[in-house]
Design an enzyme around this catalytic site. Sequence first.
Site, mmCIF file in Angstrom:
data_model
loop_
_atom_site.group_PDB
_atom_site.id
_atom_site.type_symbol
_atom_site.label_atom_id
_atom_site.label_comp_id
_atom_site.label_asym_id
_atom_site.label_seq_id
_atom_site.Cartn_x
_atom_site.Cartn_y
_atom_site.Cartn_z
ATOM 1 N N GLY A 14 66.871 -65.369 -80.703
ATOM 2 C CA GLY A 14 67.715 -64.544 -79.825
ATOM 3 C C GLY A 14 68.444 -63.402 -80.506
ATOM 4 O O GLY A 14 69.449 -62.909 -79.981
ATOM 5 N N SER A 15 67.936 -62.915 -81.649
ATOM 6 C CA SER A 15 68.660 -61.812 -82.298
ATOM 7 C C SER A 15 68.522 -60.518 -81.495
ATOM 8 O O SER A 15 69.434 -59.686 -81.493
ATOM 9 C CB SER A 15 68.190 -61.617 -83.746
ATOM 10 O OG SER A 15 66.886 -61.102 -83.798
ATOM 11 N N ASN A 16 67.406 -60.327 -80.805
ATOM 12 C CA ASN A 16 67.289 -59.131 -79.949
ATOM 13 C C ASN A 16 68.205 -59.242 -78.729
ATOM 14 O O ASN A 16 68.773 -58.235 -78.293
ATOM 15 C CB ASN A 16 65.835 -58.889 -79.550
ATOM 16 C CG ASN A 16 65.062 -58.166 -80.630
ATOM 17 O OD1 ASN A 16 65.273 -56.984 -80.874
ATOM 18 N ND2 ASN A 16 64.190 -58.882 -81.333
ATOM 19 N N MET A 92 57.890 -66.530 -75.985
ATOM 20 C CA MET A 92 56.631 -66.879 -76.647
ATOM 21 C C MET A 92 55.500 -67.248 -75.685
ATOM 22 O O MET A 92 54.620 -68.017 -76.048
ATOM 23 C CB MET A 92 56.872 -68.038 -77.625
ATOM 24 C CG MET A 92 57.845 -67.699 -78.747
ATOM 25 S SD MET A 92 57.370 -66.221 -79.656
ATOM 26 C CE MET A 92 55.958 -66.870 -80.558
ATOM 27 N N HIS A 111 57.578 -55.763 -79.919
ATOM 28 C CA HIS A 111 56.581 -56.413 -80.777
ATOM 29 C C HIS A 111 56.769 -55.900 -82.211
ATOM 30 O O HIS A 111 56.910 -54.692 -82.419
ATOM 31 C CB HIS A 111 55.171 -56.083 -80.269
ATOM 32 C CG HIS A 111 54.101 -56.744 -81.067
ATOM 33 N ND1 HIS A 111 53.849 -58.099 -81.002
ATOM 34 C CD2 HIS A 111 53.236 -56.245 -82.005
ATOM 35 C CE1 HIS A 111 52.877 -58.407 -81.839
ATOM 36 N NE2 HIS A 111 52.486 -57.305 -82.459
HETATM 37 C C1 GRF Z 1 60.999 -60.405 -82.760
HETATM 38 O O1 GRF Z 1 60.433 -60.122 -84.004
HETATM 39 C C2 GRF Z 1 60.249 -59.692 -81.672
HETATM 40 O O2 GRF Z 1 59.697 -58.481 -82.079
HETATM 41 C C3 GRF Z 1 59.141 -60.662 -81.331
HETATM 42 O O3 GRF Z 1 59.728 -61.939 -81.467
HETATM 43 C C4 GRF Z 1 60.825 -61.858 -82.373
HETATM 44 C C5 GRF Z 1 62.001 -62.398 -81.634
HETATM 45 O O4 GRF Z 1 63.139 -62.514 -82.442
HETATM 46 N N1 GRF Z 1 58.597 -60.418 -80.025
HETATM 47 P P1 GRF Z 1 64.526 -62.850 -81.780
HETATM 48 O O5 GRF Z 1 64.361 -64.159 -80.989
HETATM 49 O O6 GRF Z 1 64.927 -61.721 -80.877
HETATM 50 O O7 GRF Z 1 65.485 -63.019 -82.935
#
Ligand code: GRF
Length: 213
Positions: A14-16, A92, A111
């Site tokens: 969940g960092s994004n 995922m 991505h």
């Molecule tokens: C990120 O690298 C994104 O590009 C890919 O999955 C990863 C998710 O990371 N689709 P996070 O869960 O947002 O930390």
Amino acid sequence: MRKTVLGVLVSGRGSNLQAIIDAISADRLDAKIGLVISDNPEAHALQRIAGWDIPAVVIDRKKCSSRQEFEERLVAEFTLHHVDLIVLAGFMRILSSYFISRFPGRVMNIHPALLPAFPGLDAQKQALDYGAKVAGCTVHFVDEGMDSGPIILQEAVPVLDNDTVETLSERILHVEHLLYPRAISLYCQQRLAVEGRRVKILAEKSKEGAKVQ
Ligand code: GRF
């Protein structure tokens, strides 16, 4: 004007999602998160929103009898929460045309590669194994394929000789956290024009309606 309502789909770290929350808090993104859905009850992303006034739902794919049922539940929740744009943030699963067609042009993904190179899983490892000298990340609209929809924004980072999957992933992730809120903000400002495979970025309009270059 009504804020764009985001629905965020997560599966893990969940960092994004965090970067989107931070951008909203810092007024870099004029949007509201209307709902977070995780397909994984253990996702760390769910802990990140504790303390924020953000509704969250877990829809465990394993507890649904089919992908259709899973996606019907996603659609029902997003509809109930009046979501305008669906943002995949480390989600995922591949979404079927049933889901995509419910939200045409309104599903985005990030991505960790410069598409169309290295789609699918382990993109950073794919780039290293291939010997690429440049890697990066891509924000794109989602279609029925695997990381194949029209590209909104991309940014490159160098691949260094001593890179491991971890160091390269870290360098890319830093850029992801800037790029994704920026792409979402462009959508919220209605500055993305999709023409076939090309996504054109329209000039910003000033408050008086004049174009800012
Ligand atoms: C990120 O690298 C994104 O590009 C890919 O999955 C990863 C998710 O990371 N689709 P996070 O869960 O947002 O930390």
